[in-house]
Design a protein around this motif. Structure first.
Motif, PDB file in Angstrom:
ATOM      1  N   ASN A  21       0.825  -1.211   0.000  1.00  0.00           N
ATOM      2  CA  ASN A  21       0.000   0.000   0.000  1.00  0.00           C
ATOM      3  C   ASN A  21       0.863   1.265   0.000  1.00  0.00           C
ATOM      4  OD1 ASN A  21      -2.356  -1.527   0.034  1.00  0.00           O
ATOM      5  ND2 ASN A  21      -2.493  -1.535   2.277  1.00  0.00           N
ATOM      6  N   GLN A  22       1.925   1.265   0.802  1.00  0.00           N
ATOM      7  CA  GLN A  22       2.790   2.445   0.855  1.00  0.00           C
ATOM      8  C   GLN A  22       3.467   2.702  -0.486  1.00  0.00           C
ATOM      9  OE1 GLN A  22       5.530   1.904   4.116  1.00  0.00           O
ATOM     10  NE2 GLN A  22       3.924   1.926   5.664  1.00  0.00           N
ATOM     11  N   ILE A  23       3.935   1.651  -1.131  1.00  0.00           N
ATOM     12  CA  ILE A  23       4.621   1.814  -2.416  1.00  0.00           C
ATOM     13  C   ILE A  23       3.634   2.240  -3.501  1.00  0.00           C
ATOM     14  CG2 ILE A  23       5.822   0.544  -4.243  1.00  0.00           C
ATOM     15  CD1 ILE A  23       7.192  -1.039  -1.998  1.00  0.00           C
ATOM     16  N   MET A  24       2.462   1.657  -3.497  1.00  0.00           N
ATOM     17  CA  MET A  24       1.445   2.050  -4.478  1.00  0.00           C
ATOM     18  C   MET A  24       1.077   3.519  -4.331  1.00  0.00           C
ATOM     19  SD  MET A  24       0.373  -0.574  -6.394  1.00  0.00           S
ATOM     20  CE  MET A  24      -1.330  -0.210  -6.761  1.00  0.00           C
ATOM     21  N   GLU A  25       0.989   3.964  -3.087  1.00  0.00           N
ATOM     22  CA  GLU A  25       0.647   5.369  -2.835  1.00  0.00           C
ATOM     23  C   GLU A  25       1.720   6.301  -3.388  1.00  0.00           C
ATOM     24  OE1 GLU A  25      -0.169   8.290   1.007  1.00  0.00           O
ATOM     25  OE2 GLU A  25      -0.465   6.126   1.203  1.00  0.00           O
ATOM     26  N   THR A  26       2.997   5.918  -3.212  1.00  0.00           N
ATOM     27  CA  THR A  26       4.093   6.741  -3.725  1.00  0.00           C
ATOM     28  C   THR A  26       4.108   6.744  -5.253  1.00  0.00           C
ATOM     29  OG1 THR A  26       5.437   6.257  -1.779  1.00  0.00           O
ATOM     30  CG2 THR A  26       6.593   7.062  -3.729  1.00  0.00           C
ATOM     31  N   ILE A  32      13.559  -0.066  -3.191  1.00  0.00           N
ATOM     32  CA  ILE A  32      13.176  -1.034  -2.167  1.00  0.00           C
ATOM     33  C   ILE A  32      14.462  -1.728  -1.744  1.00  0.00           C
ATOM     34  CG2 ILE A  32      11.808  -3.066  -1.608  1.00  0.00           C
ATOM     35  CD1 ILE A  32       9.898  -2.351  -3.829  1.00  0.00           C
ATOM     36  N   VAL A  33      14.774  -1.665  -0.460  1.00  0.00           N
ATOM     37  CA  VAL A  33      16.064  -2.170   0.005  1.00  0.00           C
ATOM     38  C   VAL A  33      15.866  -3.169   1.138  1.00  0.00           C
ATOM     39  CG1 VAL A  33      16.380  -0.264   1.631  1.00  0.00           C
ATOM     40  CG2 VAL A  33      18.374  -1.460   0.763  1.00  0.00           C
ATOM     41  N   LEU A  37       7.776  -8.360  -3.879  1.00  0.00           N
ATOM     42  CA  LEU A  37       6.967  -7.162  -3.680  1.00  0.00           C
ATOM     43  C   LEU A  37       6.906  -6.338  -4.967  1.00  0.00           C
ATOM     44  CD1 LEU A  37       5.392  -5.259  -1.850  1.00  0.00           C
ATOM     45  CD2 LEU A  37       7.568  -4.312  -1.051  1.00  0.00           C
ATOM     46  N   ALA A  38       8.046  -6.151  -5.621  1.00  0.00           N
ATOM     47  CA  ALA A  38       8.071  -5.391  -6.871  1.00  0.00           C
ATOM     48  C   ALA A  38       7.213  -6.066  -7.936  1.00  0.00           C
ATOM     49  CB  ALA A  38       9.520  -5.249  -7.357  1.00  0.00           C
ATOM     50  N   LYS A  39       7.230  -7.382  -7.944  1.00  0.00           N
ATOM     51  CA  LYS A  39       6.437  -8.152  -8.905  1.00  0.00           C
ATOM     52  C   LYS A  39       4.947  -7.905  -8.701  1.00  0.00           C
ATOM     53  CE  LYS A  39       5.696 -13.046 -10.045  1.00  0.00           C
ATOM     54  NZ  LYS A  39       6.080 -14.424  -9.675  1.00  0.00           N
ATOM     55  N   ASN A  40       4.524  -7.899  -7.439  1.00  0.00           N
ATOM     56  CA  ASN A  40       3.112  -7.652  -7.143  1.00  0.00           C
ATOM     57  C   ASN A  40       2.703  -6.231  -7.485  1.00  0.00           C
ATOM     58  OD1 ASN A  40       1.512  -9.908  -5.364  1.00  0.00           O
ATOM     59  ND2 ASN A  40       3.731 -10.151  -5.245  1.00  0.00           N
ATOM     60  N   VAL A  41       3.604  -5.288  -7.271  1.00  0.00           N
ATOM     61  CA  VAL A  41       3.329  -3.906  -7.667  1.00  0.00           C
ATOM     62  C   VAL A  41       3.193  -3.821  -9.183  1.00  0.00           C
ATOM     63  CG1 VAL A  41       4.302  -1.579  -7.767  1.00  0.00           C
ATOM     64  CG2 VAL A  41       4.443  -2.892  -5.647  1.00  0.00           C
ATOM     65  N   VAL A  95      10.355   5.090 -11.515  1.00  0.00           N
ATOM     66  CA  VAL A  95      11.302   3.977 -11.626  1.00  0.00           C
ATOM     67  C   VAL A  95      11.383   3.321 -10.259  1.00  0.00           C
ATOM     68  CG1 VAL A  95      13.680   3.265 -12.101  1.00  0.00           C
ATOM     69  CG2 VAL A  95      12.617   5.083 -13.465  1.00  0.00           C
ATOM     70  N   LEU A  96      11.163   2.021 -10.200  1.00  0.00           N
ATOM     71  CA  LEU A  96      11.263   1.255  -8.963  1.00  0.00           C
ATOM     72  C   LEU A  96      12.525   0.408  -9.017  1.00  0.00           C
ATOM     73  CD1 LEU A  96       9.670   0.531  -6.320  1.00  0.00           C
ATOM     74  CD2 LEU A  96       8.766  -1.442  -7.564  1.00  0.00           C
ATOM     75  N   VAL A  97      13.380   0.537  -7.997  1.00  0.00           N
ATOM     76  CA  VAL A  97      14.655  -0.169  -7.957  1.00  0.00           C
ATOM     77  C   VAL A  97      14.669  -1.073  -6.736  1.00  0.00           C
ATOM     78  CG1 VAL A  97      17.153   0.087  -7.721  1.00  0.00           C
ATOM     79  CG2 VAL A  97      15.868   1.706  -9.118  1.00  0.00           C
ATOM     80  N   THR A  98      15.102  -2.321  -6.909  1.00  0.00           N
ATOM     81  CA  THR A  98      15.326  -3.192  -5.753  1.00  0.00           C
ATOM     82  C   THR A  98      16.826  -3.416  -5.603  1.00  0.00           C
ATOM     83  OG1 THR A  98      15.286  -5.346  -6.892  1.00  0.00           O
ATOM     84  CG2 THR A  98      13.170  -4.384  -6.288  1.00  0.00           C
TER      85      THR A  98
END
Length: 912
Positions: A181-186, A199-200, A210-214, A304-307
């Motif tokens: 939820n927090q990542i989706m909001e951002t 995401i670290v 988590l990135a996959k689900n997003v 851009v989402l980075v793990t």
């Protein structure tokens, strides 16, 4: 790696000989030292450059390098031990200083004391020639195989290797709902500029899941015009990454293009579109630096989402605050386990629940481990007997299940470490499972082991702290607790990472953990031996007997929770550097360990163990002495010998419960007709000294002292010396931490060092108005006023005092009225009050300090608790939800604000 550590260790030995050779001993000539150092530096540089290259040729070469370095150590240090013990025996015939030691020497055989100098130099020269030969082998490798390997292009695992599946992703998202939820909001927020969200977390914690689900979430799919996924990995190619992204977004037709041309194609495809890109498993910020110019900022909410496993990489994007993933709690872990083993529609049978929860606890909250062990159990017999077998050794089952996938993923973090960090990381596994590791102790051990790469501009302790911070940034070590100055106080180590370290250490012969519950007897030529408690005393005795016979080259003996006082230290550990035990050795045995650098022991059950302090000068290389426990209730301080001033290597001397008498330094030490005064430049810690005489000579002898503990007790006829010498403390210009105890006020007109950052006062009975001398210290961050440190009913601090104070602790005073606000403590973060039965209230102005984060209360008056509650209510009204007021467990029924468990309070009150 063990090979690199062996070169560092030998280098430290040679540096010691150059800077502080053993007195009256001529072991090495300058030419030999220079030759060894030159070749060691060359080999060390080679390992740093080729650390990621693995192959039979390199591995065989590393083993030869380690053997040669160890052989040089053994030859040099054996000779030093022989000569020191021989000289001590001879000297004791002429002097009573070593009379006790002389008696012991007559009881044992020292076969090497009178060995031939000629043979020594021949053996050493042979090793030097072997090292030179290895250097030539390295040069050949660098000219042929090495260059070819280093120049191979690094390939990326691109988008084609990523398989998405929405149905499976829902099953693996247990415990991540809030994170999602927090990542989706951002990602879908109102910020229009291009934002990079990292995401670290440690390997296997669920970053990719988590990135996959997003990525697959319908809201994300609808929100963005374009989506693309690319996996970076440790070995990457910018060319392959660009190709993968273009393929994902359906860009223009690709022909033979260079990186700049591909990047331009990507830029055109993304321009004026709202895009979302996931860059999974990033190990270096250099990848982003190479890619960011091809990602346009369309000012339309692109993301851009980075793990990454590396916090220092995440911090370098300078965009969104990194989203840190944490280990699952017990409930989340159990829910994930049941979901993977039994599915949504089934529950765990009652007979399997207890053992199942044991298996889950063994996974330590790591989602990767839980999923891996669940996959194994889902396909296996669901019997109590089989599950108990898995519970007995969950880590072994994890390594077998899924072709070792769990440990394979975790091992990537180790393989990616710079070579200078690998020995430090492996060393963490010497501590038992679930052990709370004190950073100060770990740092001292790293220094004593000689596994730190030296830097001319920093002390070894600073280098050790840098290395620990780096391991924490890589999410290999977790911070457990911070100290009063917000420095890391304790850390922890995940059990699975510890198991990984044990495997690597065993493979590289870095150390041997002799569990005493297993039958391992392979101790021969192990440099470090770790012994753990056993319930089987017979087996314990057998393991120690094995050590007596085989561990002649052991440099470290570290024992945890060994309780049998009848077990004695094996005499054969004559080259020992690190000794960490309780009461398993005698004074006689310590006296011959002249190679010691670090010694930790508990004096509670055997006060005679302090007798070796009378012969400290024998331990020419000693760096750290830590004495735990009390001397069987004795309050009489131990007399340090005059030889303490002849130990230039000494860095830390600490009695955790008790104190010493420090003798005056000798005014002169004549040698060859010249004044020869040893300045103890390495000395950093000295705790605790009774009636410390801070003369000009003492100040001159310890210029870099950082931590000092002192107490002053008056004798019936006075101090017996001019106690005003304490005022000379201000000349200790590098002192950062001072513990000052006295049974009378000797602080009047006292000047503290301007460098002080932490000050603890005990029993001084200083009037509150005299604290001005403390309040004017420009760098003071922590002030602890303990056990009648101050006296008086009123405290009215002066505006402008305590400009940098962050933590204030007041315990056991007769304070009644206290006036203070933000102008008195402008940077205060933590206030701790205890046993203040007369204090009416906490000043309202304290709640107005903008930096204040917490107030902790221990056995105070009811009115103090009420004023604390009022401050908290005001902070909540202002929206400061992070502010906390905590009270001790004894008053839980009366007051409900932020209660703490008693165990937590014990840690909070540990002000030393």
């Amino acid at each position: 790696m063990a090979t690199y550590a062996s070169l560092l260790s030998l280098g430290h030995i040679l540096d010691h000989f150059l800077q502080h050779p053993p007195r009256q001993i001529d072991v090495l000539d300058k030419a030999q030292i220079d030759s060894l150092l030159e070749n060691l530096t060359f080999l060390r540089d080679f390992l740093e450059d080729f650390s990621l290259i693995r192959g039979d040729v390199i591995q065989a070469l590393e083993e030869k390098i380690a053997r040669s370095a160890y052989a040089a150590e053994d030859i040099i240090e054996s000779r030093v031990v022989d000569l020191i013990l021989g000289n001590a025996e001879a000297g004791s015939e002429r002097s009573g200083i070593f009379s006790y030691f002389n008696i012991f020497l007559k009881k044992v055989t020292l076969p090497f004391v009178y060995s031939s100098s000629t043979l020594f130099y021949q053996d050493l020269q042979k090793v030097i020639e072997e090292i030179i030969s290895l250097k030539e082998d390295v040069m050949k490798i660098k000219e042929t195989e090495g260059i070819k390997i280093m120049e191979q292009p690094r390939k990326a695992a691109t988008a084609s290797s990523f398989v998405r599946g929405a149905s499976d992703s829902k099953n693996t998202m247990v415990g991540f709902d809030e994170d999602l939820n927090q990542i989706m909001e951002t990602l879908t927020g109102d910020e229009s500029n291009l934002q990079i969200l990292p995401i670290v977390g440690m390997g296997g914690i669920g970053k990719t899941t988590l990135a996959k689900n997003v990525f697959d979430n319908p809201l994300i799919v609808c929100h963005f015009d374009l989506q693309a996924w690319v996996t970076i990995s440790q070995q990457y190619s910018v060319h392959e990454i660009l190709l993968g992204l273009l393929k994902e977004i359906g860009g223009e037709e690709i022909t033979q293009k260079n990186d700049d041309e591909l990047g331009l194609c990507l830029h055109r495809s993304l321009f004026d579109r709202r895009y979302f890109i996931v860059m999974d498993d990033m190990w270096s910020i250099e990848v982003w630096d190479a890619m960011k110019r091809f990602l346009p900022d369309n000012n339309n909410g692109s993301r851009v989402l980075v793990t990454t496993r590396l916090s220092n990489v995440a911090d370098n994007f300078f965009s969104c605050t990194p989203h840190q993933l944490h280990l699952l709690d017990e409930d989340q872990s159990w829910a994930l386990f049941c979901d993977k083993v039994f599915g949504k529609e089934s529950c765990c049978p009652p007979e399997l629940e207890e053992v199942g929860k044991t298996i889950v606890r063994n996974c330590g909250g790591l989602p990767l481990a839980i999923v891996a062990i669940s996959g194994l159990l889902a396909k296996s017999s669901r019997t109590v007997e089989y599950w108990e077998h898995v519970a007995d050794d969950t880590h072994a089952a994890l390594n077998k299940g899924g072709d070792g996938l769990c440990f394979g993923i975790l091992s990537l973090s180790y393989k990616h470490l710079p070579v200078h960090l690998k020995p430090c990381f492996l060393y963490m596994a010497i501590f038992p499972e679930d052990f709370e590791i004190r950073v100060s102790r770990l740092v001292k051990l790293w220094v004593a082991e000689g596994i730190l790469k030296p830097m001319s501009s920093r002390s070894l302790e600073q280098i050790a702290e840098d290395n620990l911070k780096d391991l924490i940034d890589r999410n290999l070590i977790q911070v457990h607790d911070y100290g009063s100055r917000n420095k890391i106080k304790t850390c922890t180590f995940h059990d699975l990472l510890r198991d990984l370290c044990l495997r690597e250490a065993q493979k590289e012969k870095f150390f041997l953990v002799n569990g005493l519950d297993n039958q391992s007897k392979i101790i021969d030529n192990k440099r470090r031996l770790i012994m753990q408690r056993s319930s089987d005393e017979k087996l314990c005795r057998q393991q120690v007997f094995d050590a007596r016979n085989f561990a002649s080259c052991t440099r470290s003996l570290i024992c945890w929770e060994l309780e049998s006082t009848s077990i004695k230290l094996p005499v054969c550990f004559r080259l020992l550097r690190v000794l960490n035990m309780d009461d398993f050795y005698s004074c006689e045995e310590i006296l011959q360990l002249v190679n010691l650098r670090y010694i930790y022991f508990d004096a509670s059950s055997n006060p005679n163990l302090l007798n070796p302090l009378e012969s400290l000068s024998l331990l020419w290389n000693l760096q750290t002495i830590i004495i735990a426990g009390t001397l069987c209730g004795s309050v009489t301080p131990t007399n340090l010998p005059a030889e303490i001033w002849e130990m230039p290597q000494l860095r830390h001397l600490k009695m955790e419960q008790g104190d010493f008498y420090l003798p005056d330094p000798p005014s002169t030490n004549s040698k060859n007709g010249r004044r020869d005064i040893i300045v103890m430049k390495n000395l950093q810690t000295l705790c605790t000294i009774r009636n410390f005489r801070c003369t000009d000579e003492v100040v001159h002898r310890m210029p870099n002292l950082k931590k000092l503990g002192i107490t002053y007790w008056r004798f019936p006829g006075g101090f017996g010396w001019d106690h005003y010498e304490v005022y000379n403390l201000s000349n200790l210009r590098n002192l950062e931490s001072l513990i000052f105890g006295s049974y009378e006020n000797v602080l009047r007109n006292l000047c503290f060092p301007q460098s002080l950052k932490k000050l603890t006062l005990e029993n001084c009975r200083v009037p509150w108005e005299d604290l001005t001398v403390v309040g004017l210290l420009p760098h003071l961050e922590v002030l602890n006023l303990m056990d009648k440190a101050v006296k008086g009913r009123e405290w009215n601090p002066v505006e402008g005092e305590f400009p940098e104070l962050k933590s204030l602790k007041i315990f056991s005073t007769d304070l009644v009225e206290w006036t203070a606000d933000s102008s008195h403590f402008p940077r205060l973060e933590k206030l701790i009050l205890g046993y203040l039965e007369f204090l009416k209230e906490i000043p309202e102005g304290i709640g107005e300090i903008p930096t204040l984060r917490s107030i902790l209360l221990v056995f105070c008056s009811d009115s103090v608790y009420s004023s604390a509650e009022k401050i908290q209510e005001e902070q909540l009204e202002l929206g400061n939800y992070e502010f906390q007021v905590r009270i001790n467990g004894a008053d839980r029924k009366k007051y409900s604000v932020g209660l703490l468990a008693q165990s937590t309070w014990k840690k909070l009150l540990n002000f030393h």
